[in-house]
Design a protein around this motif. Structure first.
Motif, PDB file in Angstrom:
ATOM      1  N   THR A 197       0.845  -1.197   0.000  1.00 37.90           N
ATOM      2  CA  THR A 197       0.000   0.000   0.000  1.00 37.90           C
ATOM      3  C   THR A 197       0.883   1.250   0.000  1.00 37.90           C
ATOM      4  O   THR A 197       2.081   1.172   0.289  1.00 37.90           O
ATOM      5  CB  THR A 197      -0.913   0.051   1.247  1.00 37.90           C
ATOM      6  OG1 THR A 197      -0.132   0.497   2.372  1.00 37.90           O
ATOM      7  CG2 THR A 197      -1.534  -1.314   1.562  1.00 37.90           C
ATOM      8  N   ARG A 198       0.254   2.395  -0.278  1.00 38.22           N
ATOM      9  CA  ARG A 198       1.015   3.643  -0.289  1.00 38.22           C
ATOM     10  C   ARG A 198       1.130   4.209   1.127  1.00 38.22           C
ATOM     11  O   ARG A 198       2.169   4.732   1.495  1.00 38.22           O
ATOM     12  CB  ARG A 198       0.304   4.651  -1.205  1.00 38.22           C
ATOM     13  CG  ARG A 198       1.114   5.889  -1.542  1.00 38.22           C
ATOM     14  CD  ARG A 198       0.419   6.700  -2.609  1.00 38.22           C
ATOM     15  NE  ARG A 198      -0.935   7.044  -2.219  1.00 38.22           N
ATOM     16  CZ  ARG A 198      -1.263   8.096  -1.472  1.00 38.22           C
ATOM     17  NH1 ARG A 198      -0.332   8.918  -1.035  1.00 38.22           N
ATOM     18  NH2 ARG A 198      -2.528   8.340  -1.158  1.00 38.22           N
ATOM     19  N   THR A 199       0.055   4.047   1.917  1.00 33.42           N
ATOM     20  CA  THR A 199       0.060   4.698   3.236  1.00 33.42           C
ATOM     21  C   THR A 199      -0.072   3.724   4.400  1.00 33.42           C
ATOM     22  O   THR A 199      -0.015   4.145   5.556  1.00 33.42           O
ATOM     23  CB  THR A 199      -1.118   5.698   3.320  1.00 33.42           C
ATOM     24  OG1 THR A 199      -2.322   4.982   3.028  1.00 33.42           O
ATOM     25  CG2 THR A 199      -0.967   6.848   2.360  1.00 33.42           C
ATOM     26  N   ARG A 200      -0.288   2.449   4.121  1.00 32.96           N
ATOM     27  CA  ARG A 200      -0.504   1.498   5.223  1.00 32.96           C
ATOM     28  C   ARG A 200       0.571   0.418   5.253  1.00 32.96           C
ATOM     29  O   ARG A 200       0.343  -0.684   5.738  1.00 32.96           O
ATOM     30  CB  ARG A 200      -1.860   0.807   5.069  1.00 32.96           C
ATOM     31  CG  ARG A 200      -3.069   1.718   5.142  1.00 32.96           C
ATOM     32  CD  ARG A 200      -4.328   0.883   5.039  1.00 32.96           C
ATOM     33  NE  ARG A 200      -5.517   1.661   5.229  1.00 32.96           N
ATOM     34  CZ  ARG A 200      -6.289   2.108   4.243  1.00 32.96           C
ATOM     35  NH1 ARG A 200      -5.971   1.851   2.987  1.00 32.96           N
ATOM     36  NH2 ARG A 200      -7.370   2.801   4.503  1.00 32.96           N
ATOM     37  N   GLY A 201       1.753   0.695   4.714  1.00 34.13           N
ATOM     38  CA  GLY A 201       2.846  -0.269   4.756  1.00 34.13           C
ATOM     39  C   GLY A 201       2.646  -1.413   3.768  1.00 34.13           C
ATOM     40  O   GLY A 201       1.806  -1.347   2.865  1.00 34.13           O
TER      41      GLY A 201
ATOM     42  N   LEU B  99      -7.189  -7.466   7.121  1.00 37.33           N
ATOM     43  CA  LEU B  99      -8.383  -6.616   7.227  1.00 37.33           C
ATOM     44  C   LEU B  99      -8.562  -6.138   8.669  1.00 37.33           C
ATOM     45  O   LEU B  99      -8.912  -4.972   8.911  1.00 37.33           O
ATOM     46  CB  LEU B  99      -9.623  -7.394   6.776  1.00 37.33           C
ATOM     47  CG  LEU B  99      -9.749  -7.596   5.258  1.00 37.33           C
ATOM     48  CD1 LEU B  99     -10.833  -8.639   4.938  1.00 37.33           C
ATOM     49  CD2 LEU B  99     -10.058  -6.278   4.544  1.00 37.33           C
ATOM     50  N   ALA B 100      -8.291  -7.027   9.619  1.00 40.32           N
ATOM     51  CA  ALA B 100      -8.438  -6.653  11.032  1.00 40.32           C
ATOM     52  C   ALA B 100      -7.421  -5.566  11.399  1.00 40.32           C
ATOM     53  O   ALA B 100      -7.729  -4.622  12.128  1.00 40.32           O
ATOM     54  CB  ALA B 100      -8.263  -7.885  11.913  1.00 40.32           C
ATOM     55  N   ARG B 101      -6.218  -5.692  10.864  1.00 38.06           N
ATOM     56  CA  ARG B 101      -5.193  -4.669  11.146  1.00 38.06           C
ATOM     57  C   ARG B 101      -5.645  -3.300  10.631  1.00 38.06           C
ATOM     58  O   ARG B 101      -5.514  -2.284  11.325  1.00 38.06           O
ATOM     59  CB  ARG B 101      -3.885  -5.009  10.416  1.00 38.06           C
ATOM     60  CG  ARG B 101      -3.039  -6.038  11.131  1.00 38.06           C
ATOM     61  CD  ARG B 101      -1.887  -6.428  10.204  1.00 38.06           C
ATOM     62  NE  ARG B 101      -0.990  -7.320  10.875  1.00 38.06           N
ATOM     63  CZ  ARG B 101       0.175  -6.948  11.396  1.00 38.06           C
ATOM     64  NH1 ARG B 101       0.595  -5.701  11.282  1.00 38.06           N
ATOM     65  NH2 ARG B 101       0.933  -7.805  12.014  1.00 38.06           N
TER      66      ARG B 101
ATOM     67  N   ARG C  15      -8.165  -1.725  12.703  1.00 40.34           N
ATOM     68  CA  ARG C  15      -7.625  -1.136  13.943  1.00 40.34           C
ATOM     69  C   ARG C  15      -6.744   0.086  13.683  1.00 40.34           C
ATOM     70  O   ARG C  15      -6.153   0.640  14.602  1.00 40.34           O
ATOM     71  CB  ARG C  15      -6.793  -2.191  14.692  1.00 40.34           C
ATOM     72  CG  ARG C  15      -7.585  -3.362  15.245  1.00 40.34           C
ATOM     73  CD  ARG C  15      -6.754  -4.169  16.245  1.00 40.34           C
ATOM     74  NE  ARG C  15      -5.578  -4.771  15.642  1.00 40.34           N
ATOM     75  CZ  ARG C  15      -5.507  -6.005  15.154  1.00 40.34           C
ATOM     76  NH1 ARG C  15      -6.582  -6.779  15.204  1.00 40.34           N
ATOM     77  NH2 ARG C  15      -4.410  -6.473  14.623  1.00 40.34           N
ATOM     78  N   GLY C  16      -6.613   0.436  12.379  1.00 41.84           N
ATOM     79  CA  GLY C  16      -5.777   1.585  12.037  1.00 41.84           C
ATOM     80  C   GLY C  16      -4.297   1.261  12.021  1.00 41.84           C
ATOM     81  O   GLY C  16      -3.451   2.152  12.056  1.00 41.84           O
ATOM     82  N   GLU C  17      -3.944  -0.036  12.005  1.00 39.83           N
ATOM     83  CA  GLU C  17      -2.529  -0.438  11.979  1.00 39.83           C
ATOM     84  C   GLU C  17      -2.077  -0.651  10.535  1.00 39.83           C
ATOM     85  O   GLU C  17      -2.890  -0.955   9.669  1.00 39.83           O
ATOM     86  CB  GLU C  17      -2.360  -1.772  12.729  1.00 39.83           C
ATOM     87  CG  GLU C  17      -2.667  -1.679  14.199  1.00 39.83           C
ATOM     88  CD  GLU C  17      -2.715  -3.069  14.842  1.00 39.83           C
ATOM     89  OE1 GLU C  17      -2.333  -4.057  14.172  1.00 39.83           O
ATOM     90  OE2 GLU C  17      -3.151  -3.136  15.995  1.00 39.83           O
ATOM     91  N   PRO C  18      -0.752  -0.568  10.288  1.00 38.61           N
ATOM     92  CA  PRO C  18      -0.267  -0.885   8.945  1.00 38.61           C
ATOM     93  C   PRO C  18      -0.448  -2.376   8.648  1.00 38.61           C
ATOM     94  O   PRO C  18      -0.501  -3.191   9.572  1.00 38.61           O
ATOM     95  CB  PRO C  18       1.212  -0.519   8.980  1.00 38.61           C
ATOM     96  CG  PRO C  18       1.568  -0.327  10.401  1.00 38.61           C
ATOM     97  CD  PRO C  18       0.319  -0.135  11.197  1.00 38.61           C
ATOM     98  N   VAL C  19      -0.524  -2.734   7.373  1.00 39.48           N
ATOM     99  CA  VAL C  19      -0.646  -4.156   7.029  1.00 39.48           C
ATOM    100  C   VAL C  19       0.656  -4.897   7.311  1.00 39.48           C
ATOM    101  O   VAL C  19       0.668  -6.119   7.484  1.00 39.48           O
ATOM    102  CB  VAL C  19      -1.069  -4.369   5.549  1.00 39.48           C
ATOM    103  CG1 VAL C  19      -2.461  -3.847   5.292  1.00 39.48           C
ATOM    104  CG2 VAL C  19      -0.060  -3.762   4.575  1.00 39.48           C
ATOM    105  N   GLY C  20       1.778  -4.185   7.354  1.00 34.76           N
ATOM    106  CA  GLY C  20       3.065  -4.810   7.633  1.00 34.76           C
ATOM    107  C   GLY C  20       4.168  -3.786   7.487  1.00 34.76           C
ATOM    108  O   GLY C  20       3.913  -2.635   7.119  1.00 34.76           O
TER     109      GLY C  20
END
Ligand code: HSE
Length: 354
Positions: free
Chosen positions: A47-51, A67-69, A72-77
């Motif tokens: 992603t551009r903004t979620r890691g 999807l759960a991450r 919760r507003g967390e990056p995907v990785g």
């Protein structure tokens, strides 16, 4: 492409459409395997903004976890990998280009599509930018490398439009395509008829995931114009530059205009059209006042409709969702299933031929 095991999916982008597709894949994983013979592994999500996340062990990432991450507003990785690097990972079979549409230079979708197709990987896309700017080149690249480039999600989300015309209407001569192809503007016009202010209706369309990243692309008619351009190229076989599509959006239409039209027994709709002419094809987008008895007058909200005028069937009209998260995810899914089926058939034929 491997056909004897699961297909490796690489998501480039994980916004509205990417998450919509992921939700469908999580919900239907078993049904897809049992009923459609479609098994998949998620190789990477960039992603551009979620890691970014990459499956390094070959097991595949859990889309439910990702999807759960995001929820919760967390990056995907925390991987550091570019879209092109992820597309070219050895385990990637199908690249999902769900990056936002960029009509100026097609990026980042265009470069990753070129790289993926050039390496023989297939691309399934909801991104209108690369289709608008480079369809002929990308189709030829896919053909030369034995890959697939499919983009049903670029027009009418998962409601079959391009694949309807190219596959279900195979053999028909489609001469004209006309209808409502932008969910956001149709939603705004419908809500204004119900008494909402333009800005409130637009905000709702954004909340529901219909609007482009920059909603000016919808209200100024660019999104409908690029869809008319895609229909001209993909269905009528006549590529046009985007600036050859005559374009008027709905920005100048007020609630008073909508109410005045209603008093006259009319409804304002943003109509897109691509039609054969003696010199080739002409395409346009413009608001039109249509009588309530017109078949398109009852197409409300984010619903879209297209009428294909053909030689053998006369008019064929399809009505269905034109935008939305899972609605567009469905377009990507149907394209993936078509690729999986084509690969199975090509193996069968080559075995037979051998
Ligand atoms: N913004 C687009 C629409 C999304 O409103 O129709 C689907 O292309």
């Amino acid at each position: 492409m491997r056909v004897d095991s699961s297909l490796g999916l690489c998501f480039i982008g994980f916004g509205n459409v990417g998450q919509g597709l992921a939700r469908i894949l999580v919900r239907k994983e078993r049904e897809l395997a049992e009923r459609w013979g479609f098994a998949f592994r998620t190789v990477a999500v960039v992603t551009r903004t979620r890691g970014a996340a990459v499956s390094r062990d070959g097991e595949g990432l859990s889309l439910a976890d990702l999807l759960a991450r995001v929820e919760r507003g967390e990056p995907v990785g925390n991987e550091r990998i570019s879209p092109v690097e992820a597309a070219l990972l050895p385990q990637t079979d199908i690249v999902l280009d769900v990056t936002p549409t960029n009509l100026i230079n097609g990026e980042p979708g265009l470069s990753l599509t070129r790289a993926a197709l050039g390496s023989g990987r297939s691309v399934v896309s909801s991104n209108k930018g690369p289709v608008s700017l480079a369809l002929a080149e990308l189709k030829e690249l896919a053909r030369a490398r034995g890959a697939h480039y499919r983009f049903e999600g670029s027009v009418m989300s998962g409601t079959p439009s391009l694949n309807l015309a190219l596959e279900s209407l195979a053999g028909c001569d489609v001469r004209e395509v006309q209808g409502i192809v932008n969910g956001t503007t149709n939603y705004i016009l419908t809500r204004m008829e119900e008494g909402f202010e333009y800005a409130d209706a637009l905000r709702e369309a954004q909340e529901k995931g219909y609007a482009e990243a920059d909603p000016a692309g919808d209200v100024d008619g660019w999104d409908a114009a690029v869809k008319a351009q895609i229909l001209a190229a993909a269905v009528l076989g006549f590529p046009l530059p985007l600036d050859a599509v005559e374009r008027t959006g709905i920005a100048a239409i007020s609630r008073a205009d909508v109410e005045a039209a209603a008093k006259r027994g009319k409804r304002i709709k943003l109509l897109a059209k691509a039609a054969r002419t003696p010199d080739g094809v002409a395409a346009s987008v413009a608001p039109a006042e249509i009588p309530l008895s017109h078949p398109l007058a009852s197409v409300g909200g984010a619903t879209n409709a297209l009428t294909f005028t053909t030689d053998t069937l006369r008019d064929v009209t399809i009505i269905g969702p034109g935008a939305g998260r899972e609605e567009t995810g469905q377009a990507l899914l149907s394209d993936m299933l078509a690729i999986a089926a084509a690969e199975r058939n090509s193996v069968r034929f080559s075995v037979k031929a051998g």
